[in-house]
Design a protein around this motif. Structure first.
Motif, PDB file in Angstrom:
ATOM      1  N   LEU A  70      58.377  26.692  14.176  1.00  0.00           N
ATOM      2  CA  LEU A  70      57.057  26.223  14.589  1.00  0.00           C
ATOM      3  C   LEU A  70      56.348  27.199  15.510  1.00  0.00           C
ATOM      4  CD1 LEU A  70      57.728  22.414  15.243  1.00  0.00           C
ATOM      5  CD2 LEU A  70      57.091  23.575  13.119  1.00  0.00           C
ATOM      6  N   GLY A  71      57.113  27.941  16.308  1.00  0.00           N
ATOM      7  CA  GLY A  71      56.508  28.861  17.260  1.00  0.00           C
ATOM      8  C   GLY A  71      55.519  29.830  16.624  1.00  0.00           C
ATOM      9  N   PRO A  72      55.913  30.567  15.579  1.00  0.00           N
ATOM     10  CA  PRO A  72      54.976  31.510  14.962  1.00  0.00           C
ATOM     11  C   PRO A  72      53.759  30.825  14.344  1.00  0.00           C
ATOM     12  CG  PRO A  72      57.238  32.063  14.389  1.00  0.00           C
ATOM     13  CD  PRO A  72      57.284  30.724  15.056  1.00  0.00           C
ATOM     14  N   ILE A  73      53.935  29.622  13.793  1.00  0.00           N
ATOM     15  CA  ILE A  73      52.806  28.905  13.190  1.00  0.00           C
ATOM     16  C   ILE A  73      51.806  28.506  14.261  1.00  0.00           C
ATOM     17  CG2 ILE A  73      52.124  26.863  11.887  1.00  0.00           C
ATOM     18  CD1 ILE A  73      54.896  26.914  10.554  1.00  0.00           C
ATOM     19  N   MET A  74      52.304  27.933  15.359  1.00  0.00           N
ATOM     20  CA  MET A  74      51.408  27.506  16.432  1.00  0.00           C
ATOM     21  C   MET A  74      50.773  28.713  17.126  1.00  0.00           C
ATOM     22  SD  MET A  74      51.449  24.407  15.937  1.00  0.00           S
ATOM     23  CE  MET A  74      52.478  23.332  14.917  1.00  0.00           C
ATOM     24  N   ALA A  75      51.513  29.806  17.205  1.00  0.00           N
ATOM     25  CA  ALA A  75      50.942  31.020  17.795  1.00  0.00           C
ATOM     26  C   ALA A  75      49.758  31.498  16.953  1.00  0.00           C
ATOM     27  CB  ALA A  75      52.009  32.110  17.900  1.00  0.00           C
ATOM     28  N   ARG A 106      45.293  20.968   5.956  1.00  0.00           N
ATOM     29  CA  ARG A 106      45.063  22.210   6.692  1.00  0.00           C
ATOM     30  C   ARG A 106      45.450  23.417   5.832  1.00  0.00           C
ATOM     31  NH1 ARG A 106      41.495  20.598  10.425  1.00  0.00           N
ATOM     32  NH2 ARG A 106      42.381  19.167  11.980  1.00  0.00           N
ATOM     33  N   PRO A 107      44.747  24.525   6.000  1.00  0.00           N
ATOM     34  CA  PRO A 107      45.012  25.686   5.139  1.00  0.00           C
ATOM     35  C   PRO A 107      46.388  26.303   5.320  1.00  0.00           C
ATOM     36  CG  PRO A 107      43.445  26.242   6.896  1.00  0.00           C
ATOM     37  CD  PRO A 107      43.610  24.755   6.916  1.00  0.00           C
ATOM     38  N   ASP A 108      47.055  26.046   6.453  1.00  0.00           N
ATOM     39  CA  ASP A 108      48.380  26.633   6.678  1.00  0.00           C
ATOM     40  C   ASP A 108      49.514  25.634   6.451  1.00  0.00           C
ATOM     41  OD1 ASP A 108      47.953  25.004   8.866  1.00  0.00           O
ATOM     42  OD2 ASP A 108      48.479  26.511  10.377  1.00  0.00           O
ATOM     43  N   TYR A 109      49.222  24.533   5.782  1.00  0.00           N
ATOM     44  CA  TYR A 109      50.257  23.509   5.586  1.00  0.00           C
ATOM     45  C   TYR A 109      51.482  24.082   4.870  1.00  0.00           C
ATOM     46  CZ  TYR A 109      52.583  19.208   4.067  1.00  0.00           C
ATOM     47  OH  TYR A 109      53.513  18.226   3.833  1.00  0.00           O
ATOM     48  N   ALA A 110      51.271  24.986   3.924  1.00  0.00           N
ATOM     49  CA  ALA A 110      52.384  25.551   3.164  1.00  0.00           C
ATOM     50  C   ALA A 110      53.318  26.389   4.033  1.00  0.00           C
ATOM     51  CB  ALA A 110      51.850  26.396   2.010  1.00  0.00           C
ATOM     52  N   ASP A 111      52.884  26.736   5.242  1.00  0.00           N
ATOM     53  CA  ASP A 111      53.745  27.521   6.129  1.00  0.00           C
ATOM     54  C   ASP A 111      54.890  26.692   6.714  1.00  0.00           C
ATOM     55  OD1 ASP A 111      52.026  29.601   5.676  1.00  0.00           O
ATOM     56  OD2 ASP A 111      51.006  29.461   7.605  1.00  0.00           O
ATOM     57  N   PHE A 112      54.782  25.364   6.643  1.00  0.00           N
ATOM     58  CA  PHE A 112      55.836  24.511   7.187  1.00  0.00           C
ATOM     59  C   PHE A 112      56.914  24.301   6.137  1.00  0.00           C
ATOM     60  CE2 PHE A 112      51.966  23.253   9.485  1.00  0.00           C
ATOM     61  CZ  PHE A 112      52.403  23.348  10.806  1.00  0.00           C
ATOM     62  N   PRO A 113      58.135  24.791   6.348  1.00  0.00           N
ATOM     63  CA  PRO A 113      59.207  24.571   5.371  1.00  0.00           C
ATOM     64  C   PRO A 113      59.632  23.109   5.360  1.00  0.00           C
ATOM     65  CG  PRO A 113      60.061  25.668   7.329  1.00  0.00           C
ATOM     66  CD  PRO A 113      58.575  25.613   7.493  1.00  0.00           C
ATOM     67  N   PRO A 114      60.166  22.638   4.241  1.00  0.00           N
ATOM     68  CA  PRO A 114      60.535  21.215   4.105  1.00  0.00           C
ATOM     69  C   PRO A 114      61.467  20.713   5.199  1.00  0.00           C
ATOM     70  CG  PRO A 114      60.636  22.311   1.977  1.00  0.00           C
ATOM     71  CD  PRO A 114      60.410  23.388   2.991  1.00  0.00           C
ATOM     72  N   GLU A 115      62.331  21.583   5.717  1.00  0.00           N
ATOM     73  CA  GLU A 115      63.319  21.104   6.686  1.00  0.00           C
ATOM     74  C   GLU A 115      62.717  20.715   8.027  1.00  0.00           C
ATOM     75  OE1 GLU A 115      63.707  25.700   6.684  1.00  0.00           O
ATOM     76  OE2 GLU A 115      63.391  24.077   5.224  1.00  0.00           O
ATOM     77  N   VAL A 116      61.480  21.104   8.308  1.00  0.00           N
ATOM     78  CA  VAL A 116      60.868  20.702   9.579  1.00  0.00           C
ATOM     79  C   VAL A 116      59.879  19.553   9.393  1.00  0.00           C
ATOM     80  CG1 VAL A 116      61.130  23.023  10.513  1.00  0.00           C
ATOM     81  CG2 VAL A 116      58.937  22.343   9.488  1.00  0.00           C
ATOM     82  N   LEU A 117      59.737  19.067   8.169  1.00  0.00           N
ATOM     83  CA  LEU A 117      58.817  17.967   7.890  1.00  0.00           C
ATOM     84  C   LEU A 117      59.570  16.648   7.900  1.00  0.00           C
ATOM     85  CD1 LEU A 117      56.721  19.549   4.997  1.00  0.00           C
ATOM     86  CD2 LEU A 117      56.080  19.333   7.405  1.00  0.00           C
ATOM     87  N   GLY A 118      59.153  15.737   8.761  1.00  0.00           N
ATOM     88  CA  GLY A 118      59.817  14.454   8.896  1.00  0.00           C
ATOM     89  C   GLY A 118      59.080  13.333   8.196  1.00  0.00           C
ATOM     90  N   LYS A 119      59.145  12.157   8.786  1.00  0.00           N
ATOM     91  CA  LYS A 119      58.492  10.996   8.203  1.00  0.00           C
ATOM     92  C   LYS A 119      56.975  11.116   8.321  1.00  0.00           C
ATOM     93  CE  LYS A 119      62.208   7.660   9.126  1.00  0.00           C
ATOM     94  NZ  LYS A 119      62.556   6.375   9.805  1.00  0.00           N
ATOM     95  N   LYS A 120      56.286  10.347   7.475  1.00  0.00           N
ATOM     96  CA  LYS A 120      54.840  10.302   7.572  1.00  0.00           C
ATOM     97  C   LYS A 120      54.438   9.593   8.859  1.00  0.00           C
ATOM     98  CE  LYS A 120      53.796  10.463   2.639  1.00  0.00           C
ATOM     99  NZ  LYS A 120      53.119   9.787   1.503  1.00  0.00           N
TER     100      LYS A 120
END
Length: 292
Positions: free
Chosen positions: A101-106, A69-83
Protein backbone atom coordinates in the motif's frame (compact mmCIF):
# COMPACT_ATOMS: atom_id res chain seq x y z
CA UNK A 1 7.33 13.22 11.33
CA UNK A 2 6.07 15.58 13.98
CA UNK A 3 3.66 18.19 12.66
CA UNK A 4 5.68 20.93 14.40
CA UNK A 5 8.72 20.16 12.24
CA UNK A 6 7.21 21.18 8.90
CA UNK A 7 6.41 24.43 7.09
CA UNK A 8 3.27 23.31 5.27
CA UNK A 9 0.05 25.32 5.43
CA UNK A 10 -1.92 24.97 8.65
CA UNK A 11 -5.57 26.01 9.01
CA UNK A 12 -6.35 28.75 11.53
CA UNK A 13 -9.37 28.98 13.85
CA UNK A 14 -12.59 30.43 12.48
CA UNK A 15 -12.23 29.46 8.83
CA UNK A 16 -15.30 28.61 6.76
CA UNK A 17 -15.32 25.53 4.52
CA UNK A 18 -16.87 24.36 1.28
CA UNK A 19 -17.07 20.56 1.12
CA UNK A 20 -17.96 19.20 -2.32
CA UNK A 21 -17.09 15.79 -3.71
CA UNK A 22 -19.18 16.21 -6.85
CA UNK A 23 -17.97 17.82 -10.06
CA UNK A 24 -17.87 20.38 -11.47
CA UNK A 25 -16.83 22.18 -8.32
CA UNK A 26 -18.77 25.34 -7.57
CA UNK A 27 -15.97 27.89 -7.62
CA UNK A 28 -17.84 30.96 -6.40
CA UNK A 29 -18.62 29.99 -2.79
CA UNK A 30 -17.21 32.76 -0.64
CA UNK A 31 -15.18 30.67 1.83
CA UNK A 32 -11.40 30.45 2.32
CA UNK A 33 -11.09 26.62 2.30
CA UNK A 34 -12.39 23.98 -0.13
CA UNK A 35 -12.36 20.19 0.35
CA UNK A 36 -12.75 18.39 -3.00
CA UNK A 37 -12.09 15.01 -4.61
CA UNK A 38 -8.41 14.48 -5.44
CA UNK A 39 -8.99 12.32 -8.52
CA UNK A 40 -11.96 14.10 -10.08
CA UNK A 41 -10.39 17.56 -10.10
CA UNK A 42 -7.35 18.57 -12.13
CA UNK A 43 -4.65 21.12 -11.44
CA UNK A 44 -6.65 23.81 -13.27
CA UNK A 45 -9.45 23.59 -10.70
CA UNK A 46 -6.99 23.87 -7.83
CA UNK A 47 -5.25 26.78 -9.56
CA UNK A 48 -8.55 28.58 -10.09
CA UNK A 49 -9.36 28.25 -6.39
CA UNK A 50 -5.90 29.47 -5.44
CA UNK A 51 -6.32 32.44 -7.76
CA UNK A 52 -9.48 33.30 -5.84
CA UNK A 53 -7.54 33.15 -2.57
CA UNK A 54 -8.76 29.70 -1.46
CA UNK A 55 -6.86 26.88 0.18
CA UNK A 56 -7.71 23.42 -1.20
CA UNK A 57 -7.88 20.06 0.58
CA UNK A 58 -7.89 16.77 -1.36
CA UNK A 59 -10.26 13.97 -0.39
CA UNK A 60 -8.44 10.61 -0.75
CA UNK A 61 -9.60 7.15 0.35
CA UNK A 62 -6.63 5.36 1.93
CA UNK A 63 -8.33 2.53 3.83
CA UNK A 64 -10.45 1.02 1.08
CA UNK A 65 -10.04 0.45 -2.65
CA UNK A 66 -12.70 2.09 -4.83
CA UNK A 67 -13.32 0.16 -8.04
CA UNK A 68 -13.96 3.32 -10.05
CA UNK A 69 -10.55 4.88 -9.35
CA UNK A 70 -7.99 4.76 -12.17
CA UNK A 71 -5.39 2.99 -10.00
CA UNK A 72 -7.69 0.26 -8.69
CA UNK A 73 -5.78 -2.39 -10.66
CA UNK A 74 -2.66 -1.54 -8.65
CA UNK A 75 -4.14 -3.28 -5.59
CA UNK A 76 -3.29 -7.01 -5.68
CA UNK A 77 -6.06 -9.43 -4.63
CA UNK A 78 -4.30 -10.37 -1.40
CA UNK A 79 -4.77 -6.88 0.08
CA UNK A 80 -8.46 -6.62 -0.86
CA UNK A 81 -10.83 -7.59 1.93
CA UNK A 82 -14.56 -7.54 2.41
CA UNK A 83 -16.80 -5.00 0.73
CA UNK A 84 -17.42 -1.88 2.75
CA UNK A 85 -20.90 -2.03 4.22
CA UNK A 86 -23.25 0.10 2.14
CA UNK A 87 -20.63 0.67 -0.58
CA UNK A 88 -20.60 -2.27 -2.94
CA UNK A 89 -17.88 -0.77 -5.11
CA UNK A 90 -15.33 -0.56 -2.28
CA UNK A 91 -13.19 -3.21 -0.60
CA UNK A 92 -11.34 -2.83 2.69
CA UNK A 93 -7.55 -2.89 2.47
CA UNK A 94 -5.09 -4.89 4.54
CA UNK A 95 -3.41 -1.90 6.13
CA UNK A 96 -0.69 -4.12 7.60
CA UNK A 97 0.80 -4.45 4.10
CA UNK A 98 2.74 -1.22 3.95
CA UNK A 99 5.06 -2.83 1.42
CA UNK A 100 2.14 -2.95 -1.03
CA UNK A 101 0.00 0.00 0.00
CA UNK A 102 2.86 2.39 0.70
CA UNK A 103 3.89 2.93 -2.94
CA UNK A 104 0.25 3.27 -4.06
CA UNK A 105 -0.57 5.88 -1.43
CA UNK A 106 2.70 7.67 -2.12
CA UNK A 107 1.70 7.98 -5.79
CA UNK A 108 -1.72 9.31 -4.76
CA UNK A 109 -0.17 11.94 -2.52
CA UNK A 110 2.35 12.79 -5.25
CA UNK A 111 -0.67 13.47 -7.46
CA UNK A 112 -2.15 15.76 -4.80
CA UNK A 113 1.09 17.66 -4.46
CA UNK A 114 1.56 17.94 -8.23
CA UNK A 115 -1.99 19.27 -8.67
CA UNK A 116 -1.22 21.95 -6.11
CA UNK A 117 -3.39 20.85 -3.20
CA UNK A 118 -2.56 22.32 0.19
CA UNK A 119 -3.71 19.37 2.32
CA UNK A 120 -5.22 15.90 2.19
CA UNK A 121 -8.20 14.36 3.94
CA UNK A 122 -7.49 10.59 4.08
CA UNK A 123 -10.69 8.60 4.54
CA UNK A 124 -11.41 5.14 6.01
CA UNK A 125 -8.71 5.26 8.67
CA UNK A 126 -10.47 3.29 11.40
CA UNK A 127 -10.64 -0.08 9.68
CA UNK A 128 -9.76 -1.95 12.86
CA UNK A 129 -13.28 -1.25 14.18
CA UNK A 130 -14.89 -2.96 11.16
CA UNK A 131 -15.24 -6.43 9.71
CA UNK A 132 -12.67 -6.05 6.99
CA UNK A 133 -11.73 -9.67 6.39
CA UNK A 134 -8.38 -9.08 8.09
CA UNK A 135 -7.44 -9.47 11.80
CA UNK A 136 -6.56 -5.80 12.20
CA UNK A 137 -5.67 -4.40 15.61
CA UNK A 138 -5.68 -0.90 17.06
CA UNK A 139 -1.89 -0.92 16.86
CA UNK A 140 -2.07 -1.80 13.16
CA UNK A 141 -4.29 1.24 12.65
CA UNK A 142 -2.01 3.57 14.61
CA UNK A 143 0.97 2.43 12.56
CA UNK A 144 -0.88 2.95 9.29
CA UNK A 145 -2.35 6.32 10.22
CA UNK A 146 1.03 7.66 11.30
CA UNK A 147 2.49 6.35 8.06
CA UNK A 148 -0.19 8.18 6.07
CA UNK A 149 0.42 11.41 7.98
CA UNK A 150 4.15 11.15 7.29
CA UNK A 151 3.53 10.60 3.57
CA UNK A 152 1.55 13.84 3.46
CA UNK A 153 4.03 15.87 5.47
CA UNK A 154 6.98 14.62 3.42
CA UNK A 155 5.26 16.22 0.41
CA UNK A 156 4.57 19.49 2.17
CA UNK A 157 0.87 18.74 2.62
CA UNK A 158 -1.21 19.26 5.74
CA UNK A 159 -3.21 16.19 6.76
CA UNK A 160 -6.50 15.70 8.59
CA UNK A 161 -7.56 12.80 10.81
CA UNK A 162 -10.92 11.41 9.63
CA UNK A 163 -13.09 10.09 12.50
CA UNK A 164 -11.06 7.50 14.52
CA UNK A 165 -12.01 9.27 17.75
CA UNK A 166 -10.68 6.62 20.10
CA UNK A 167 -7.14 7.05 18.79
CA UNK A 168 -7.00 10.84 18.85
CA UNK A 169 -4.76 10.93 21.99
CA UNK A 170 -2.18 8.84 20.12
CA UNK A 171 -2.50 10.67 16.80
CA UNK A 172 -3.12 14.33 17.60
CA UNK A 173 0.56 15.20 17.33
CA UNK A 174 0.78 13.66 13.86
CA UNK A 175 -2.22 15.38 12.23
CA UNK A 176 -2.92 19.06 11.55
CA UNK A 177 -6.73 19.01 11.77
CA UNK A 178 -9.58 16.53 12.11
CA UNK A 179 -12.74 15.71 10.19
CA UNK A 180 -15.56 13.98 12.07
CA UNK A 181 -18.85 12.93 10.56
CA UNK A 182 -22.05 13.76 12.46
CA UNK A 183 -20.13 15.32 15.33
CA UNK A 184 -23.05 17.36 16.64
CA UNK A 185 -25.67 14.70 16.06
CA UNK A 186 -23.78 12.24 18.25
CA UNK A 187 -22.33 14.87 20.61
CA UNK A 188 -18.75 13.84 19.95
CA UNK A 189 -17.04 17.19 20.36
CA UNK A 190 -15.37 16.27 23.65
CA UNK A 191 -13.21 13.62 21.99
CA UNK A 192 -12.06 16.20 19.46
CA UNK A 193 -10.99 18.85 21.95
CA UNK A 194 -7.29 17.81 21.84
CA UNK A 195 -7.17 19.39 18.37
CA UNK A 196 -8.12 22.84 19.72
CA UNK A 197 -7.14 22.93 23.40
CA UNK A 198 -4.81 25.80 24.14
CA UNK A 199 -5.39 27.37 20.73
CA UNK A 200 -7.40 30.58 20.45
CA UNK A 201 -8.97 29.84 23.82
CA UNK A 202 -9.47 26.15 23.08
CA UNK A 203 -13.21 26.52 22.46
CA UNK A 204 -14.54 24.46 19.57
CA UNK A 205 -17.21 26.05 17.44
CA UNK A 206 -20.42 24.91 15.88
CA UNK A 207 -22.02 25.46 12.53
CA UNK A 208 -24.81 27.77 11.59
CA UNK A 209 -26.05 27.50 8.03
CA UNK A 210 -28.78 29.05 5.96
CA UNK A 211 -31.74 27.08 4.70
CA UNK A 212 -34.90 25.48 6.01
CA UNK A 213 -34.74 23.86 9.46
CA UNK A 214 -34.20 20.12 9.41
CA UNK A 215 -33.36 19.69 13.10
CA UNK A 216 -36.32 19.05 15.44
CA UNK A 217 -36.79 21.82 17.98
CA UNK A 218 -36.39 19.52 20.97
CA UNK A 219 -33.11 18.22 19.57
CA UNK A 220 -31.91 21.75 18.80
CA UNK A 221 -32.69 22.82 22.35
CA UNK A 222 -30.85 19.85 23.82
CA UNK A 223 -27.72 20.69 21.81
CA UNK A 224 -28.18 24.43 22.44
CA UNK A 225 -28.46 24.91 18.69
CA UNK A 226 -30.68 27.45 17.03
CA UNK A 227 -33.68 25.55 15.55
CA UNK A 228 -32.92 27.03 12.13
CA UNK A 229 -29.52 25.43 12.04
CA UNK A 230 -29.37 22.53 9.66
CA UNK A 231 -28.42 19.14 11.00
CA UNK A 232 -24.77 18.66 9.99
CA UNK A 233 -23.80 15.78 7.76
CA UNK A 234 -20.01 15.85 7.43
CA UNK A 235 -18.53 17.89 10.29
CA UNK A 236 -14.94 18.98 10.41
CA UNK A 237 -12.69 20.07 13.23
CA UNK A 238 -9.34 21.77 12.83
CA UNK A 239 -6.28 21.67 15.04
CA UNK A 240 -5.46 25.32 14.35
CA UNK A 241 -8.72 25.61 12.50
CA UNK A 242 -11.72 25.20 14.79
CA UNK A 243 -14.19 22.44 15.36
CA UNK A 244 -16.91 23.01 12.81
CA UNK A 245 -19.72 20.99 11.32
CA UNK A 246 -20.79 20.96 7.72
CA UNK A 247 -24.35 21.88 6.94
CA UNK A 248 -25.42 22.29 3.35
CA UNK A 249 -22.65 24.00 1.40
CA UNK A 250 -20.66 26.05 3.89
CA UNK A 251 -19.11 26.06 7.31
CA UNK A 252 -19.87 28.94 9.68
CA UNK A 253 -18.44 29.41 13.13
CA UNK A 254 -20.22 30.22 16.40
CA UNK A 255 -19.23 29.23 19.95
CA UNK A 256 -20.07 25.79 21.26
CA UNK A 257 -21.41 25.28 24.79
CA UNK A 258 -18.31 25.39 26.96
CA UNK A 259 -19.43 22.40 29.03
CA UNK A 260 -20.80 19.62 26.82
CA UNK A 261 -23.67 17.81 28.49
CA UNK A 262 -22.32 14.33 27.81
CA UNK A 263 -19.14 12.69 26.53
CA UNK A 264 -18.91 11.53 22.93
CA UNK A 265 -21.36 8.72 22.39
CA UNK A 266 -19.67 6.68 19.69
CA UNK A 267 -15.97 6.85 20.27
CA UNK A 268 -15.69 3.07 20.63
CA UNK A 269 -18.27 2.09 18.02
CA UNK A 270 -17.82 1.53 14.30
CA UNK A 271 -17.44 4.67 12.21
CA UNK A 272 -20.06 6.37 10.14
CA UNK A 273 -19.52 3.95 7.25
CA UNK A 274 -22.25 1.87 8.89
CA UNK A 275 -24.75 4.72 8.57
CA UNK A 276 -24.16 5.56 4.93
CA UNK A 277 -26.71 5.11 2.21
CA UNK A 278 -26.93 1.61 0.79
CA UNK A 279 -27.72 2.86 -2.71
CA UNK A 280 -26.07 0.68 -5.34
CA UNK A 281 -26.56 3.00 -8.29
CA UNK A 282 -24.86 6.25 -7.31
CA UNK A 283 -21.25 7.15 -6.71
CA UNK A 284 -19.89 8.11 -3.28
CA UNK A 285 -19.91 11.80 -4.21
CA UNK A 286 -23.47 11.72 -5.52
CA UNK A 287 -24.71 9.94 -2.41
CA UNK A 288 -22.97 12.36 -0.07
CA UNK A 289 -24.41 15.31 -1.94
CA UNK A 290 -27.87 13.80 -1.68
CA UNK A 291 -27.40 13.43 2.08
CA UNK A 292 -26.22 17.01 2.58
Amino acid sequence: MSRSAGTWWRPTPGLQWQYQLTTPVKLDVDVPVYDIDAFENDAEVVAALHAAGRRVIAYVDVGAAEEYRPDYADFPPEVLGKKVRGWSDERWLDIRRLDVLGPIMARRFDMCRDKGFDAVEPDMVEAYTHRTGFPLTAEDQLTYNRFIADLAHERGLAVGLKNDLAQIPDLVDHFDFAVNEQCVEYEEWTALLPFVEGRQGGVPRRVRAAGPPVLPRHRAARLQLHPQERRPRRPALGRRLTSTCLAGHRYCSRPWPTSPSKPPGRSTTPSRTTTRSSSRTRSRAERWTARC
